[in-house]
Structures are given as C-alpha cells and as structure tokens.
Design a protein around this motif. Structure first.
Motif, PDB file in Angstrom:
ATOM      1  N   ARG A  40       0.822  -1.209   0.000  1.00 28.71           N
ATOM      2  CA  ARG A  40       0.000   0.000   0.000  1.00 28.71           C
ATOM      3  C   ARG A  40       0.851   1.253   0.000  1.00 28.71           C
ATOM      4  NH1 ARG A  40      -4.594  -1.474   3.702  1.00 28.71           N
ATOM      5  NH2 ARG A  40      -3.071  -1.112   5.317  1.00 28.71           N
ATOM      6  N   HIS A  45       4.164  -1.348  -8.032  1.00 32.48           N
ATOM      7  CA  HIS A  45       5.339  -1.433  -8.894  1.00 32.48           C
ATOM      8  C   HIS A  45       6.395  -0.387  -8.573  1.00 32.48           C
ATOM      9  CE1 HIS A  45       3.776  -4.449 -11.667  1.00 32.48           C
ATOM     10  NE2 HIS A  45       2.598  -3.917 -11.421  1.00 32.48           N
ATOM     11  N   ARG A  56      -1.739 -11.279  -5.042  1.00 32.38           N
ATOM     12  CA  ARG A  56      -2.744 -11.620  -6.043  1.00 32.38           C
ATOM     13  C   ARG A  56      -3.490 -12.889  -5.649  1.00 32.38           C
ATOM     14  NH1 ARG A  56      -0.062  -9.133 -10.562  1.00 32.38           N
ATOM     15  NH2 ARG A  56       1.670 -10.557 -10.368  1.00 32.38           N
ATOM     16  N   TYR A  81      -5.852 -12.133  -2.894  1.00 30.57           N
ATOM     17  CA  TYR A  81      -6.968 -11.383  -3.465  1.00 30.57           C
ATOM     18  C   TYR A  81      -7.918 -12.331  -4.199  1.00 30.57           C
ATOM     19  CZ  TYR A  81      -9.279  -7.562  -5.998  1.00 30.57           C
ATOM     20  OH  TYR A  81     -10.188  -6.673  -6.501  1.00 30.57           O
ATOM     21  N   LEU A 113     -10.130 -14.263  -1.839  1.00 28.45           N
ATOM     22  CA  LEU A 113     -11.229 -13.454  -1.322  1.00 28.45           C
ATOM     23  C   LEU A 113     -12.260 -13.192  -2.404  1.00 28.45           C
ATOM     24  CD1 LEU A 113      -9.132 -11.142   0.922  1.00 28.45           C
ATOM     25  CD2 LEU A 113     -11.153 -12.366   1.674  1.00 28.45           C
ATOM     26  N   PHE A 120     -16.176 -13.699  -2.116  1.00 33.14           N
ATOM     27  CA  PHE A 120     -17.165 -12.627  -2.260  1.00 33.14           C
ATOM     28  C   PHE A 120     -17.765 -12.567  -3.655  1.00 33.14           C
ATOM     29  CE2 PHE A 120     -14.713 -11.083   1.305  1.00 33.14           C
ATOM     30  CZ  PHE A 120     -15.712 -10.627   2.133  1.00 33.14           C
ATOM     31  N   HIS A 141      -6.625 -13.846  10.418  1.00 34.51           N
ATOM     32  CA  HIS A 141      -7.533 -13.733   9.280  1.00 34.51           C
ATOM     33  C   HIS A 141      -7.437 -14.938   8.357  1.00 34.51           C
ATOM     34  CE1 HIS A 141      -8.021  -9.227   9.838  1.00 34.51           C
ATOM     35  NE2 HIS A 141      -9.238  -9.697   9.727  1.00 34.51           N
ATOM     36  N   LEU A 186     -13.419  -9.957   7.075  1.00 32.48           N
ATOM     37  CA  LEU A 186     -13.027 -10.426   5.744  1.00 32.48           C
ATOM     38  C   LEU A 186     -13.343  -9.379   4.683  1.00 32.48           C
ATOM     39  CD1 LEU A 186     -14.136 -14.143   6.044  1.00 32.48           C
ATOM     40  CD2 LEU A 186     -11.804 -13.289   5.837  1.00 32.48           C
ATOM     41  N   ARG A 187     -14.459  -8.723   4.875  1.00 27.78           N
ATOM     42  CA  ARG A 187     -14.823  -7.655   3.936  1.00 27.78           C
ATOM     43  C   ARG A 187     -13.775  -6.547   3.951  1.00 27.78           C
ATOM     44  NH1 ARG A 187     -20.608  -8.551   4.157  1.00 27.78           N
ATOM     45  NH2 ARG A 187     -20.636  -7.994   6.349  1.00 27.78           N
ATOM     46  N   LEU A 227     -10.597  -6.792   4.799  1.00 29.13           N
ATOM     47  CA  LEU A 227      -9.386  -7.269   4.142  1.00 29.13           C
ATOM     48  C   LEU A 227      -9.561  -7.218   2.633  1.00 29.13           C
ATOM     49  CD1 LEU A 227      -6.614  -8.622   4.219  1.00 29.13           C
ATOM     50  CD2 LEU A 227      -7.759 -10.820   4.474  1.00 29.13           C
ATOM     51  N   TYR A 228     -10.699  -7.665   2.181  1.00 27.17           N
ATOM     52  CA  TYR A 228     -10.997  -7.671   0.743  1.00 27.17           C
ATOM     53  C   TYR A 228     -10.948  -6.243   0.203  1.00 27.17           C
ATOM     54  CZ  TYR A 228     -13.484  -8.944  -3.562  1.00 27.17           C
ATOM     55  OH  TYR A 228     -13.843  -9.161  -4.867  1.00 27.17           O
ATOM     56  N   GLU A 276      -9.272  -3.747   1.347  1.00 24.58           N
ATOM     57  CA  GLU A 276      -7.900  -3.263   1.282  1.00 24.58           C
ATOM     58  C   GLU A 276      -7.194  -3.756   0.036  1.00 24.58           C
ATOM     59  OE1 GLU A 276      -6.148  -4.401   4.985  1.00 24.58           O
ATOM     60  OE2 GLU A 276      -7.277  -2.893   6.094  1.00 24.58           O
ATOM     61  N   LEU A 277      -7.425  -5.016  -0.270  1.00 23.39           N
ATOM     62  CA  LEU A 277      -6.798  -5.567  -1.469  1.00 23.39           C
ATOM     63  C   LEU A 277      -7.393  -4.947  -2.731  1.00 23.39           C
ATOM     64  CD1 LEU A 277      -6.446  -9.208  -0.260  1.00 23.39           C
ATOM     65  CD2 LEU A 277      -4.601  -7.846  -1.210  1.00 23.39           C
ATOM     66  N   GLN A 278      -8.679  -4.657  -2.647  1.00 23.19           N
ATOM     67  CA  GLN A 278      -9.316  -4.034  -3.801  1.00 23.19           C
ATOM     68  C   GLN A 278      -8.720  -2.667  -4.103  1.00 23.19           C
ATOM     69  OE1 GLN A 278     -13.519  -4.279  -2.895  1.00 23.19           O
ATOM     70  NE2 GLN A 278     -13.826  -5.598  -4.665  1.00 23.19           N
ATOM     71  N   LEU A 337      -5.838  -1.805  -3.445  1.00 25.94           N
ATOM     72  CA  LEU A 337      -4.492  -2.051  -3.962  1.00 25.94           C
ATOM     73  C   LEU A 337      -4.530  -2.433  -5.441  1.00 25.94           C
ATOM     74  CD1 LEU A 337      -1.531  -2.247  -3.095  1.00 25.94           C
ATOM     75  CD2 LEU A 337      -1.901  -4.669  -2.720  1.00 25.94           C
ATOM     76  N   PHE A 338      -5.401  -3.364  -5.768  1.00 27.76           N
ATOM     77  CA  PHE A 338      -5.472  -3.835  -7.151  1.00 27.76           C
ATOM     78  C   PHE A 338      -6.379  -2.972  -8.002  1.00 27.76           C
ATOM     79  CE2 PHE A 338      -4.039  -7.635  -5.016  1.00 27.76           C
ATOM     80  CZ  PHE A 338      -3.087  -8.098  -5.903  1.00 27.76           C
ATOM     81  N   ALA A 368       2.636  -3.407 -16.967  1.00 27.80           N
ATOM     82  CA  ALA A 368       2.120  -3.120 -15.626  1.00 27.80           C
ATOM     83  C   ALA A 368       0.596  -3.094 -15.643  1.00 27.80           C
ATOM     84  CB  ALA A 368       2.654  -1.779 -15.140  1.00 27.80           C
ATOM     85  N   ALA A 380      -0.932  -6.524 -15.857  1.00 28.69           N
ATOM     86  CA  ALA A 380      -0.632  -7.283 -14.636  1.00 28.69           C
ATOM     87  C   ALA A 380      -1.737  -7.140 -13.594  1.00 28.69           C
ATOM     88  CB  ALA A 380       0.694  -6.837 -14.045  1.00 28.69           C
ATOM     89  N   THR A 381      -2.422  -5.997 -13.620  1.00 25.25           N
ATOM     90  CA  THR A 381      -3.469  -5.776 -12.620  1.00 25.25           C
ATOM     91  C   THR A 381      -4.808  -6.329 -13.064  1.00 25.25           C
ATOM     92  OG1 THR A 381      -4.158  -3.632 -13.513  1.00 25.25           O
ATOM     93  CG2 THR A 381      -2.353  -3.618 -11.921  1.00 25.25           C
TER      94      THR A 381
END
Lengths: 213, 213
Positions: A14, A19, A75, A78, A81, A85, B6, B74-75, B77-78, B80-82, B84-85, B139, B142-143
């Motif tokens: 974060r 990258h 990844r 993610y 999860l 979800f 988690h 869990l939501r 955490l999800y 946070e990753l969202q 990020l991605f 890049a 990759a996402t």
DNA sequence: ATTACTAGGTTCCGAGTAA
DNA sequence: TTTACTCGGAACCTAGTAA
C-alpha cells in the motif's frame, strides 16, 4: 515465509505501491504497523532473503520495492477473497406498484448529489419496488459493499438517511438497491434505482420478474 | 484477535460458507490448515470468545457458523486488497493503422463464441491497434484478470490462442485488450476490441490518443 | 539520524493425555 | 471416536545498544 506475514506485505504494498519504489525507514514502518523498529528490521531482512522485496540501505534509511514474488502472493490472497465474495449472487423478485413516494425522494437535490458521488450516476426520478424473499435479500445485501446516503432537512420536512448497494439490474443496467433507514417495508420489498427509466428500458409491467446481481 | 488470524478465518469462510453452517471437527480443520488439532481447538475457543464464530460441540465433532463480526473482517481485508489492485490504472496510446488482420480473426465463429461467453459481447469485426509504452502496458495488464481464448483449427489453417483483458475504452465503451499468443508486435502495440465500431463511435483517426482503464 | 545484533521475556504451538 | 487441558520447547518480539 510465514503466510501470516502477508499483512506486513500488504502494508508495504500500500505504501510502496505495486510497482513503485520508496524511500522509507524501519522506524517509519514500525510506527505504521505499531510494532518495534527491531522487528521491522528483522522482517525486512527475512523478506529480502526470500526474494519478496528488493532492499537497499541508504544513508537516511532504506529504499524498498516489491519483488514479483510478493505481488504474486498478494494476487493469490486477493483471488481467494474474490472467490469468496465474487460468487455473483443474484436476487430475483416480482415488480409491484410503488407508492409514488420514490419519485418525490429522488427529486431532492441533496440525495441526487450523494448518489452522483457514491454511485456515479444521478438516478432517474422514480424507484422500482420489487417483492423478494426476505432471507435471500438479507443474504444478498450482506455480500455487497454498503454505501450510506445521509439524511437532511428542508424548511418543510426531514429526509432520512438510506443504505444503498450498487447492483446490476437485468444483467445490463447499472443501478442500486436502496434501503431507507425508516421504511414501511422490511426487506420483503427492495427498491431499485438507476440512471434510466427502468420500466421503459426493460418494458416492465407489474407482476414481471426482475433479477439483480 | 490477532489480525494474523484472518487466514484461519478465510479458511473457515471458504468451507463453512459465508452464511452457512457446517458440521466438522477440529481434526479435519487441522488437516486442512496443516496445523495441530490442539491449536485448532484453542483458536476456535478464542474465536467464539471474541464473537467471531458461533460454535457448538456435538457428539461427532462440532457445528460452526461465521458470525457477522468475522464477515466484517473479511470484507475489510478484501476492501484493502481491492484498493491495492483496483487503483484503476489507465493506459494511453496512439492509434495506428492495423494490418487488416484483426478483421479476419474477429470474423471466426469459434472466437466469437468465446468472446461472448468470456466478455459478454461479440466483438465488432475489426481491431484497433494502439502504440503504447511497453512497460506501462505490462504493468497495466498485470493488474487485470487474464481471460484465455483458446485456439482452434479449420480445414484451411490454424488459429492461435489469445490472452484477453476486460477494459473500459475512452471512459465509456466496454471492450478488451487482446494479446495473441503468436503476435508480430510485443506489448509496444496493443489490440482493442469492443462490441461496436470504435473508429466510428469515438470519431478516431490515426494518430489520435486513446485511453483505456 | 540510521540499521541491526544480542539478550531476555512473552507468546504460541503441539505431544501427551483426561474426559 | 470426539474436545480441550497441561506443559515443555520453539518461535517471536522488543529494549538496549554498537556501528
């Protein structure tokens, strides 16, 4: 690598960026994660050892970048999860007559503004009332991110807040389920809004079946 | 609760289901997570204590259900990753002449069928070739979730497979970036497809700039 | 300032085992 | 078969501090 360290990694990702690289220090990271500087130092050494990060000590601290291996790990997490979800739950119900109240609510500027910023569209002035199975509806909204539209007052009256959940209506029209804080119906009935006139777009009439996801 | 737990929770969620209940035993969970039965027993007691799960011991093992609190975790955490991605990366490039080959490919029924099922639309017969910065393109993809369109053979010739990534073109048109397995250009050039004729819809001509996200 | 080593304390895990 | 307690040892964390 201890898989629990994913949290450490998530924090780094974060802040460093997926990258990018970043000038930081063990002390700063320690503060951010609320652990000791020593632990951060040790962990970063371990991570570098395992090829998770690229690390170089500078005079003022250190320069960090994520390595591909840690991107891969994040990844994966993610993805897990997402499967949890992402099971695109659908909710079906029967269109019924509304009370005409929705139209009045949706015409209020202060609601409109919030819908625009939360949902990305200004709702068509009118809501669609759908009879659904209550338990299914509860389970459905549980998987959705809850957005909260705050209430407000005008000279004449008070407008309550409402919860809202972004959905896809009839597989093609982006819209939202709205649940007013004070509502006559429980989740036996849900209200749908969208940028367009749903009745026209979907050629609906009372009694027809509608699915949202 | 130790936030590192988690993972334990994620495992439970996957097996119990987000809202369901499940008959299981500490031994089974231990095997699944590759830790000891004792640790599972201890953790489950802790989780129940903290209101994360609902637990009842039966004669053959125990019955488990997630509590709202763990769904919330869990939501989070999800989410946070969202972020990020989900940082909607954009990729810009300059429209250039295609080779006319795209049109031929997109006219093949077997490709069309797969596009329909993977992307939800049948592409307009023609692709848009965009010159982009190679690193930015790497890049970018990759996402994205990679979808794979498999190749096939006709009497006349063989059609290779291709990777494809769902994108939004010029902020409004849903489409996809396609990357044929065997391609003349590396990611210095990307190919775009959409349900509509992009050149017309966007009033494009060679040399114009296009952005996808 | 930094990073990171050492030492000592705390937490955590799992083998053994009772119920 | 279960769950879950005890307890010894491993893993982990941080204060102190050298460089």
């Amino acid at each position: 690598m201890n898989e629990k360290d994913h949290y450490f990694l998530l924090y780094l990702a974060r802040n460093i960026g997926f990258h990018g690289t970043m000038e930081t220090s063990t002390g700063k990271i320690a503060k951010g994660l609320d652990i000791s500087q020593q632990t951060v130092s040790r962990k970063l050494l371990e991570f570098a050892e395992e090829g998770l990060i690229i690390r170089s000590v500078t005079s003022t601290g250190m320069k960090l970048a994520l390595a591909e291996k840690s991107r891969e790990k994040l990844r994966t997490l993610y993805g897990e999860l997402q499967t949890l979800f992402g099971k695109q739950l659908t909710l079906s119900g029967i269109l019924k007559d509304g009370l005409g109240e929705g139209r009045f609510y949706m015409s209020q500027e202060q609601y409109k503004k919030q819908f625009q910023s939360f949902l990305g569209f200004v709702p068509y002035q009118g809501t669609l009332n759908i009879s659904v199975d209550k338990d299914a509806a509860v389970a459905f909204v549980a998987t959705k991110k809850q957005l909260y539209i705050t209430g407000f007052s005008t000279k004449e009256r008070t407008f309550g807040g409402l919860k809202c959940y972004s959905v896809l209506i009839a597989k093609k029209i982006p819209g939202a389920v709205i649940v007013p804080d004070r509502t006559a119906h429980t989740l036996e009935t849900i209200e749908l809004i969208a940028a367009v006139n749903l009745r026209e777009m979907l050629e609906l009439e009372n009694g027809k079946k509608i699915t949202v996801q």
